[in-house]
Design a protein around this motif. Sequence first.
Motif, short mmCIF file in Angstrom:
data_model
loop_
_atom_site.label_atom_id
_atom_site.label_comp_id
_atom_site.label_asym_id
_atom_site.label_seq_id
_atom_site.Cartn_x
_atom_site.Cartn_y
_atom_site.Cartn_z
N ARG A 45 -43.94 43.33 -104.13
CA ARG A 45 -44.47 43.57 -105.59
C ARG A 45 -44.34 41.96 -106.38
NH1 ARG A 45 -43.58 49.34 -108.46
NH2 ARG A 45 -43.51 50.65 -106.46
N ARG A 46 -43.20 41.48 -105.96
CA ARG A 46 -42.80 40.07 -106.50
C ARG A 46 -43.86 39.16 -105.86
NH1 ARG A 46 -41.84 35.57 -105.04
NH2 ARG A 46 -41.66 36.37 -102.62
N ALA A 47 -44.35 39.22 -104.64
CA ALA A 47 -45.54 38.45 -104.07
C ALA A 47 -46.66 38.78 -104.83
CB ALA A 47 -45.44 38.71 -102.51
N VAL A 48 -47.00 40.11 -104.92
CA VAL A 48 -48.38 40.36 -105.42
C VAL A 48 -48.42 39.88 -106.83
CG1 VAL A 48 -49.62 42.23 -106.50
CG2 VAL A 48 -48.50 42.53 -104.26
N ALA A 49 -47.22 39.61 -107.68
CA ALA A 49 -47.41 39.05 -108.96
C ALA A 49 -47.67 37.53 -109.03
CB ALA A 49 -46.15 39.58 -109.46
N ALA A 50 -47.32 36.76 -108.04
CA ALA A 50 -47.69 35.61 -107.51
C ALA A 50 -48.99 35.34 -107.07
CB ALA A 50 -46.53 34.75 -106.65
N ASN A 51 -49.74 36.03 -106.75
CA ASN A 51 -50.84 36.04 -105.91
C ASN A 51 -51.92 35.91 -107.02
OD1 ASN A 51 -53.26 36.08 -104.67
ND2 ASN A 51 -52.66 37.61 -103.03
N GLU A 52 -52.72 34.83 -107.02
CA GLU A 52 -53.68 34.63 -108.18
C GLU A 52 -55.08 35.30 -108.03
OE1 GLU A 52 -54.59 30.48 -109.20
OE2 GLU A 52 -52.46 30.13 -109.66
N ALA A 53 -55.09 36.05 -106.74
CA ALA A 53 -56.30 36.91 -106.47
C ALA A 53 -56.20 38.09 -107.03
CB ALA A 53 -56.62 36.97 -105.14
N THR A 54 -54.62 38.54 -107.58
CA THR A 54 -54.63 39.63 -108.10
C THR A 54 -55.23 40.31 -109.30
OG1 THR A 54 -52.16 39.74 -106.96
CG2 THR A 54 -52.47 41.58 -108.78
N PRO A 55 -56.07 41.34 -109.26
CA PRO A 55 -56.81 41.65 -110.60
C PRO A 55 -55.51 41.61 -111.95
CG PRO A 55 -57.34 43.26 -108.85
CD PRO A 55 -56.09 42.54 -108.35
N PRO A 56 -56.10 41.05 -113.13
CA PRO A 56 -55.34 40.96 -114.26
C PRO A 56 -54.74 42.22 -114.80
CG PRO A 56 -57.44 40.09 -114.48
CD PRO A 56 -57.53 40.48 -113.10
N ALA A 57 -55.16 43.45 -114.46
CA ALA A 57 -54.88 44.80 -114.72
C ALA A 57 -53.66 45.05 -114.00
CB ALA A 57 -55.82 45.91 -114.79
N VAL A 58 -53.54 44.72 -112.59
CA VAL A 58 -52.63 45.10 -111.84
C VAL A 58 -51.29 44.02 -112.17
CG1 VAL A 58 -51.78 45.02 -109.61
CG2 VAL A 58 -54.05 45.87 -110.07
N LEU A 59 -51.56 42.83 -112.59
CA LEU A 59 -50.60 41.93 -113.05
C LEU A 59 -49.80 42.45 -114.30
CD1 LEU A 59 -52.60 38.59 -112.47
CD2 LEU A 59 -50.63 39.35 -111.11
N ALA A 60 -50.80 42.94 -115.30
CA ALA A 60 -50.09 43.48 -116.51
C ALA A 60 -49.12 44.91 -116.06
CB ALA A 60 -51.35 43.82 -117.35
N ALA A 61 -49.81 45.44 -115.35
CA ALA A 61 -48.86 46.68 -114.75
C ALA A 61 -47.58 46.28 -114.13
CB ALA A 61 -49.69 47.57 -113.73
N LEU A 62 -47.64 45.19 -113.19
CA LEU A 62 -46.32 44.66 -112.82
C LEU A 62 -45.35 44.17 -113.74
CD1 LEU A 62 -47.87 42.84 -109.74
CD2 LEU A 62 -46.39 44.64 -109.50
N ILE A 63 -45.93 43.61 -114.75
CA ILE A 63 -44.91 43.34 -115.86
C ILE A 63 -44.15 44.24 -116.39
CG2 ILE A 63 -44.99 42.23 -118.24
CD1 ILE A 63 -46.60 40.05 -117.32
N THR A 64 -45.16 45.34 -116.93
CA THR A 64 -44.54 46.49 -117.54
C THR A 64 -43.83 47.76 -116.87
OG1 THR A 64 -46.79 47.53 -117.77
CG2 THR A 64 -46.07 45.86 -119.73
N GLY A 65 -44.50 47.67 -115.64
CA GLY A 65 -44.01 48.87 -114.69
C GLY A 65 -44.90 49.84 -115.10
N GLU A 66 -45.75 50.05 -116.00
CA GLU A 66 -46.49 51.28 -116.59
C GLU A 66 -47.57 51.41 -115.55
OE1 GLU A 66 -47.98 50.55 -120.26
OE2 GLU A 66 -45.95 50.41 -121.36
N GLY A 67 -47.60 52.76 -114.93
CA GLY A 67 -48.91 53.24 -114.06
C GLY A 67 -48.35 52.71 -112.65
N LEU A 68 -47.27 52.40 -112.25
CA LEU A 68 -46.91 52.10 -110.92
C LEU A 68 -45.60 53.10 -110.60
CD1 LEU A 68 -46.89 47.95 -110.84
CD2 LEU A 68 -48.60 49.91 -109.93
N PRO A 69 -45.45 53.57 -109.50
CA PRO A 69 -44.24 54.37 -109.16
C PRO A 69 -43.07 53.22 -109.32
CG PRO A 69 -45.56 53.90 -107.12
CD PRO A 69 -46.60 53.28 -108.32
N PRO A 70 -41.91 53.76 -109.55
CA PRO A 70 -40.71 52.77 -109.10
C PRO A 70 -40.51 52.41 -108.00
CG PRO A 70 -40.30 54.82 -110.34
CD PRO A 70 -41.51 55.13 -109.86
N ALA A 71 -40.15 50.93 -107.98
CA ALA A 71 -39.69 50.40 -106.61
C ALA A 71 -38.58 51.05 -106.08
CB ALA A 71 -39.29 48.78 -106.72
#
Length: 505
Positions: A157-183
């Motif tokens: 997930r950390r690598a996905v957060a650094a990928n500039e091709a990751t969609p903005p909505a997914v980046l927002a979810a990675l910051i808050t954790g909302e909508g994603l199952p816990p690691a």
Amino acid sequence: MNHVLCGLAANPALPSELVDRLIALAHTDHDIASALAGREDLSHAQAVALVSGVEESAGQLACEHKLTAADIDPAAQPQAALALLHEGAGRPGWARRLATDPVVQRRERLAACPGLPLDVAETLASDTDVRVVAELALWTTPEVAVRLASHPHAEVRRAVAANEATPPAVLAALITGEGLPPAERCLVCDREETPYVHHPECPRLDCDLLPGASCDGSHESTVHDIRQAALRNRATPADAVVGFADHPSPLLRGVLAVCPDLPSEAYERLAADDHPGVRADLAENSAIDDALIRVLAADRGHDVQRKLAHNPHVPLDVLTDLTATTKIGPTLLPRIAAASPAEVEELAASPNPAVRMFVAQRRDLPPEIRDALAVDPDAKVVKSIAGHPGLSEAQLRAMVDRHGVRVIARVATNPDASPALLEDLTRHEPPVRKAFREVARQRHATAPALLACLTDRQARPVAAGHPALPPQVIAELLTDTEWQVVEAAAANPSLPLATMAELVP
């Protein structure tokens, strides 16, 4: 390592037949191979011969477009195949073969290659080694990034957060954790019983956990890294990050302070941050407005004013005031570089010598302004203008006569300094050691000047590679006690051909 042969391998005057002989030797010395791979005149046949003996040279050769897919057998030369795939010049079948390679480092390198077929990306996304999946996550397409954002391992997930091709909505979810199952896992709890905090001075030689890495079951240090990566990602939407202006971590607040598209209220909160490093990061942000710049101009926190001086939008009156309270040094500041002709004229006439020093750093000044600064009474102004092209020999000599050792090294950098002037600079008393290094870099330095440069330890390797050095002296330097001097002499194009032939076995 054979420093003579390494230097020869890089010598642009080395005849092709001697290049062939060095290629035959390169398999026992990868430094020779690296120097050979960097040669501009390396033929296609020589490149193929080199990579057949030293597969590690494939990356450099592929980057220089000296290899083709037809030159490589992926079964016998997997590293070479990976090098071509990384440059987009490989074949899809190679990627499918390497996606199941038993060597994890090869799969990891494959995961970073662009344009992977979808089935290869799917195979790598299911890899049993998290390093492979994380590398894929860092470089993959938006579609695969969406899938990997829910990966059970936090490192992916950390690598996905650094990928500039990751969609903005997914980046927002990675910051808050909302909508994603816990690691479920992180690198820390993969290796240690939790709770665990990695000691910054860990004595274990085989440990590659970062200092301070920790996990109490919530993977907190990796979650922090995920947020940091997403904050640095230009694709992360501003409304997802503004709340970090009040986050407990000064590191995250500092990353936020350099974001270019935050609302003004967020910048204002960061300008009042109790950590000077956060305010200093904000000061250099070109997105802050004039009012906030003026607030920060009065901030005496560590590095705030110095970084504000490097803000490309700092008003000139603020910049002038900053020179009275901040040690900035002789550098071309962005605002000075962008100054209009009228502003340049005004800056050059400033009563403040520091301001004149800054404008003297420009290398596109009108002749009348350049010449006026060349006779400035302040040595630091003259030092800044001394490298400006277009100055005459008389002007450069006058600088040395007036200011001596304070300007000599900078005069030696001037592209129009004559060979005679360069010789005189090396004979100056007292000697200026930095000037020797600058003279040695000048393409029109003479043999007498270069011989003087050889007396300085730091200038010696530079002078040893200068083609104006007498051939006999170059040959003598091949036995120098300093390896840098030996390599530079061996790479000198003025080294006699007969000597080159004697040196290559």
